[in-house]
Design an enzyme around this catalytic site. Structure first.
Site, PDB file in Angstrom:
ATOM      1  N   PRO A  64       6.500  47.453   1.907  1.00 12.96           N
ATOM      2  CA  PRO A  64       5.950  47.120   0.598  1.00 12.96           C
ATOM      3  C   PRO A  64       6.577  45.871  -0.017  1.00 12.96           C
ATOM      4  CG  PRO A  64       7.521  48.891   0.398  1.00 12.96           C
ATOM      5  CD  PRO A  64       7.368  48.618   1.866  1.00 12.96           C
ATOM      6  N   THR A  65       5.739  45.161  -0.742  1.00  6.44           N
ATOM      7  CA  THR A  65       6.188  44.051  -1.564  1.00  6.44           C
ATOM      8  C   THR A  65       5.735  44.339  -2.991  1.00  6.44           C
ATOM      9  OG1 THR A  65       5.997  42.482   0.255  1.00  6.44           O
ATOM     10  CG2 THR A  65       6.050  41.562  -1.966  1.00  6.44           C
TER      11      THR A  65
END
Length: 70
Positions: A8-9
């Site tokens: 995830p970002t």
């Protein structure tokens, strides 16, 4: 080699003014939550913090730098 399932970002926009210590605590907490809920490694979590001036953010047609109606 096993590829990560979740990498995830997180893009976070905040009004400017938080201290580096506050940001450090925030990214630590978000990383821990991502690891716990998404099953990823801490090394796979990216967090991008953007400090925004109140004059560059508006809600309901009013800049946050302008006086807010009471």
């Amino acid at each position: 080699m096993r590829r990560e399932i979740a990498m995830p970002t997180f893009h976070v926009e905040l009004f400017e003014g938080r201290t580096v210590d506050q940001k450090r605590a925030f990214v630590k907490a978000v990383t821990a939550a991502a690891v716990e809920t998404l099953g990823c490694t801490p090394e796979s979590v990216d967090i991008i913090i953007t400090d925004t001036k109140r004059e560059n953010w508006a809600t309901g047609g009013t800049l946050w730098s302008d006086p807010r109606p009471e």
